[in-house]
Design a protein around this motif. Sequence first.
Motif, PDB file in Angstrom:
ATOM      1  N   ASP A  35       8.682  -5.361   5.744  1.00 24.21           N
ATOM      2  CA  ASP A  35       7.599  -5.519   4.781  1.00 24.21           C
ATOM      3  C   ASP A  35       6.446  -6.169   5.527  1.00 24.21           C
ATOM      4  O   ASP A  35       6.627  -7.201   6.160  1.00 24.21           O
ATOM      5  N   SER A  36       5.272  -5.546   5.477  1.00 22.03           N
ATOM      6  CA  SER A  36       4.145  -6.133   6.202  1.00 22.03           C
ATOM      7  C   SER A  36       2.900  -6.170   5.323  1.00 22.03           C
ATOM      8  O   SER A  36       2.793  -5.440   4.341  1.00 22.03           O
ATOM      9  N   ASP A  64     -11.285 -10.326   1.674  1.00 27.02           N
ATOM     10  CA  ASP A  64     -12.225 -11.182   2.398  1.00 27.02           C
ATOM     11  C   ASP A  64     -11.835 -12.665   2.351  1.00 27.02           C
ATOM     12  O   ASP A  64     -12.306 -13.469   3.145  1.00 27.02           O
ATOM     13  N   LYS A  65     -10.959 -13.041   1.431  1.00 31.06           N
ATOM     14  CA  LYS A  65     -10.473 -14.424   1.350  1.00 31.06           C
ATOM     15  C   LYS A  65      -9.098 -14.556   2.014  1.00 31.06           C
ATOM     16  O   LYS A  65      -8.363 -15.488   1.745  1.00 31.06           O
ATOM     17  N   ASP A  66      -8.754 -13.571   2.832  1.00 30.85           N
ATOM     18  CA  ASP A  66      -7.497 -13.526   3.586  1.00 30.85           C
ATOM     19  C   ASP A  66      -6.262 -13.465   2.675  1.00 30.85           C
ATOM     20  O   ASP A  66      -5.173 -13.856   3.075  1.00 30.85           O
ATOM     21  N   GLU A  67      -6.412 -12.966   1.456  1.00 33.47           N
ATOM     22  CA  GLU A  67      -5.257 -12.755   0.592  1.00 33.47           C
ATOM     23  C   GLU A  67      -4.811 -11.294   0.762  1.00 33.47           C
ATOM     24  O   GLU A  67      -5.614 -10.420   1.018  1.00 33.47           O
ATOM     25  N   THR A  68      -3.513 -11.079   0.620  1.00 32.82           N
ATOM     26  CA  THR A  68      -2.977  -9.735   0.787  1.00 32.82           C
ATOM     27  C   THR A  68      -3.241  -8.923  -0.476  1.00 32.82           C
ATOM     28  O   THR A  68      -2.845  -9.307  -1.572  1.00 32.82           O
ATOM     29  N   LEU A  69      -3.914  -7.797  -0.284  1.00 27.62           N
ATOM     30  CA  LEU A  69      -4.221  -6.900  -1.393  1.00 27.62           C
ATOM     31  C   LEU A  69      -3.205  -5.764  -1.496  1.00 27.62           C
ATOM     32  O   LEU A  69      -2.933  -5.260  -2.580  1.00 27.62           O
ATOM     33  N   GLY A 100      17.951  11.391  15.330  1.00 31.53           N
ATOM     34  CA  GLY A 100      17.013  10.537  16.044  1.00 31.53           C
ATOM     35  C   GLY A 100      16.525   9.476  15.055  1.00 31.53           C
ATOM     36  O   GLY A 100      16.946   9.447  13.896  1.00 31.53           O
ATOM     37  N   THR A 101      15.629   8.624  15.486  1.00 34.46           N
ATOM     38  CA  THR A 101      15.106   7.598  14.585  1.00 34.46           C
ATOM     39  C   THR A 101      14.072   8.216  13.664  1.00 34.46           C
ATOM     40  O   THR A 101      13.134   8.865  14.115  1.00 34.46           O
ATOM     41  N   VAL A 102      14.269   8.031  12.378  1.00 34.17           N
ATOM     42  CA  VAL A 102      13.347   8.552  11.360  1.00 34.17           C
ATOM     43  C   VAL A 102      12.718   7.348  10.663  1.00 34.17           C
ATOM     44  O   VAL A 102      13.401   6.377  10.337  1.00 34.17           O
ATOM     45  N   GLU A 103      11.410   7.426  10.441  1.00 33.63           N
ATOM     46  CA  GLU A 103      10.680   6.320   9.820  1.00 33.63           C
ATOM     47  C   GLU A 103       9.938   6.804   8.585  1.00 33.63           C
ATOM     48  O   GLU A 103       9.336   7.875   8.595  1.00 33.63           O
ATOM     49  N   VAL A 104      10.016   6.011   7.525  1.00 37.51           N
ATOM     50  CA  VAL A 104       9.275   6.275   6.291  1.00 37.51           C
ATOM     51  C   VAL A 104       8.552   4.998   5.906  1.00 37.51           C
ATOM     52  O   VAL A 104       9.145   3.915   5.917  1.00 37.51           O
ATOM     53  N   SER A 105       7.271   5.120   5.574  1.00 41.30           N
ATOM     54  CA  SER A 105       6.469   3.974   5.141  1.00 41.30           C
ATOM     55  C   SER A 105       5.783   4.290   3.824  1.00 41.30           C
ATOM     56  O   SER A 105       5.433   5.446   3.570  1.00 41.30           O
ATOM     57  N   GLU A 106       5.596   3.268   3.035  1.00 39.42           N
ATOM     58  CA  GLU A 106       4.906   3.416   1.752  1.00 39.42           C
ATOM     59  C   GLU A 106       4.152   2.124   1.475  1.00 39.42           C
ATOM     60  O   GLU A 106       4.696   1.035   1.626  1.00 39.42           O
ATOM     61  N   SER A 107       2.905   2.236   1.076  1.00 39.79           N
ATOM     62  CA  SER A 107       2.140   1.041   0.733  1.00 39.79           C
ATOM     63  C   SER A 107       2.278   0.753  -0.755  1.00 39.79           C
ATOM     64  O   SER A 107       2.554   1.655  -1.547  1.00 39.79           O
ATOM     65  N   TYR A 108       2.091  -0.520  -1.121  1.00 48.21           N
ATOM     66  CA  TYR A 108       2.235  -0.907  -2.524  1.00 48.21           C
ATOM     67  C   TYR A 108       1.416  -2.153  -2.811  1.00 48.21           C
ATOM     68  O   TYR A 108       1.050  -2.909  -1.911  1.00 48.21           O
ATOM     69  N   LEU A 109       1.153  -2.345  -4.070  1.00 50.17           N
ATOM     70  CA  LEU A 109       0.411  -3.514  -4.539  1.00 50.17           C
ATOM     71  C   LEU A 109       1.373  -4.683  -4.736  1.00 50.17           C
ATOM     72  O   LEU A 109       2.580  -4.483  -4.895  1.00 50.17           O
ATOM     73  N   PRO A 110       0.860  -5.918  -4.737  1.00 51.90           N
ATOM     74  CA  PRO A 110       1.742  -7.064  -4.978  1.00 51.90           C
ATOM     75  C   PRO A 110       2.551  -6.886  -6.272  1.00 51.90           C
ATOM     76  O   PRO A 110       2.097  -6.266  -7.218  1.00 51.90           O
ATOM     77  N   PRO A 148      10.231  -4.143  -5.365  1.00 50.05           N
ATOM     78  CA  PRO A 148      11.516  -3.501  -5.666  1.00 50.05           C
ATOM     79  C   PRO A 148      11.392  -1.996  -5.904  1.00 50.05           C
ATOM     80  O   PRO A 148      12.192  -1.206  -5.389  1.00 50.05           O
ATOM     81  N   ALA A 149      10.402  -1.580  -6.662  1.00 47.44           N
ATOM     82  CA  ALA A 149      10.213  -0.148  -6.925  1.00 47.44           C
ATOM     83  C   ALA A 149       9.863   0.590  -5.641  1.00 47.44           C
ATOM     84  O   ALA A 149      10.336   1.720  -5.415  1.00 47.44           O
ATOM     85  N   THR A 150       9.068  -0.029  -4.790  1.00 48.02           N
ATOM     86  CA  THR A 150       8.676   0.609  -3.523  1.00 48.02           C
ATOM     87  C   THR A 150       9.869   0.716  -2.585  1.00 48.02           C
ATOM     88  O   THR A 150      10.033   1.724  -1.893  1.00 48.02           O
TER      89      THR A 150
END
Length: 168
Positions: A95-96, A102-107, A132-142, A146-148
């Motif tokens: 999780d990243s 602009d206030k350094d909070e994660t959006l 082989g190595t398979v990668e999946v990424s998904e972005s999400y809001l705060p 769990p759903a992501t």
Amino acid sequence: MQILKTMKRLTAFMLLIFVLAGCGYQNSATQPNMLSKGFTKVSFGKVKNPTLDRWLEPAMRSQIRDEITNRGQLQWVDKAEAEALINLKIISLEDSNGIRGDKDETLKYEETLRVQMSITNPTDGRTIWNSGTVEVSESYLPNNEPATQQLVVKLMSRRLVDRLNQAY
């Protein structure tokens, strides 16, 4: 005038259908599993999960099993009766912070899952197929983690079974 617009839309729609049919487009979820004819009875072999996320192993097993079952042609049996074993190695679930304000909070965050899947012969342990190595990424809001995480597991299962089908 209205009839002309309707005819243009209908013509464009039909052209799209013919183009997609002509280029060989197919929905991967409707494709059957393409393991060699000698391997139709499968079971899970080893599932390695070095992460601290204990829910991940049963979730991956369940999603892979459902994905293969929904596509047909493989029969799930007890390990002793299996002609091929499906092995999973969960490499990481991370999780990243994706986007910061602009206030350094994660959006927005990003969830990334890395997995390897292999199929082995249960009698001699020979590897029949490896993803082989398979990668999946998904972005999400705060507050949507769990759903992501569940979505990433589902997308990973689809991608692994798609790769399996492409190999045969």
